[in-house]
Design an enzyme around this catalytic site. Sequence first.
Site, PDB file in Angstrom:
ATOM      1  N   LYS A  78       0.814  31.847  24.927  1.00 10.24           N
ATOM      2  CA  LYS A  78       2.266  32.007  24.838  1.00 10.24           C
ATOM      3  C   LYS A  78       2.893  31.491  26.118  1.00 10.24           C
ATOM      4  CE  LYS A  78       5.073  33.677  21.662  1.00 10.24           C
ATOM      5  NZ  LYS A  78       4.897  33.457  20.227  1.00 10.24           N
ATOM      6  N   GLY A 176      17.776  35.738  11.676  1.00 11.46           N
ATOM      7  CA  GLY A 176      17.562  34.424  12.274  1.00 11.46           C
ATOM      8  C   GLY A 176      16.996  33.467  11.228  1.00 11.46           C
TER       9      GLY A 176
END
Length: 340
Positions: A78, A176
């Site tokens: 990440k 979203g």
Amino acid sequence: MFSMMEAARLEALHLADDPVSGLKAVIAIHSTRLGPALGGCRYLAYPDEQSAIRDAIRLAQGMSYKAALAGIDHGGGKAVLIRPAHLDSRAALFEAFGRFIETLNGRYITAVDSGTSSADMDCIALHTRHATSTSSAGDPSPHTALGVFAGIRATAQARLGGDDLEGLRIAVQGLGNVGFALAEALHAAGAELLVSDLDAGRVQLAVEQLGAQPIASEALLTTPCDILAPCGLGGVLNRQSVAHLRCAAVAGAANNQLASPEIADELEARGILYAPDYVLNAGGLIYVALRHRGEGLPAITAHLARISQRLTDIYAHAQAEKRSPARVADRLAEHLLYER
């Protein structure tokens, strides 16, 4: 910092600071045992650098578990880019990040995540081939939503006795790209939608297009429903919120929904079936991983179809062992990562 790495069994942590572009970046590589680490790139404001590092480590570990159970040849990583208060050129910042990724020699492959877009990936890709989710590769969000939709049907089957979503009250928290696409699929399946989002415009769109019932964000978690689908940022399920849930199951797209591993046990004790988030939302990872190695949509669609069966198997193990599905999923992922 090292204690956080050891607790998560993280392989490496890389930091970049480029005053010219304003780049302050963290790349956490959790595991490369099954293949290069793959994971999204977040571009968010953080209260301090420690919070950004902690977020990157936590999310990288989740990506390793997700990749392992998704059956793709990747480990987890990440990236977190700390959004500066003032920025002269967004393109220059992401190009600098691309140069940073290139120094890792393929150990980490980046993708879109919260706060980033395909246009940002295009800037990164000018300086490294270790980037996915570019404009030419396509948006992974619809594929994440497809996997979550299939997982919600599997959850309804396990908890409510049938996978027909007609008439079920499903609360979607967060509209979203993934959350709205999921809401569209749920509406098409005949579900009654309850929705919340900090963006009032997204809520209004869901009301107008999907006949959704708007609920204030702070009230959604206590509103009676059949299935709660968290699709925003993580940590929404904590000791306080779980005590007030009024649903039969939780199955959503958000990463790291549990504030701590023990919250899974509290959900189990309350009789609320929890769909492990990294199993349910693996569709986007599957899409970017297979696209990055040149696979076409038929292969991607076939791989996405496995999410539902994998979740069903986890539920069966959990029921037999009288354990939370989250505990079962973690054990299976750790076996693949550390013991195989």
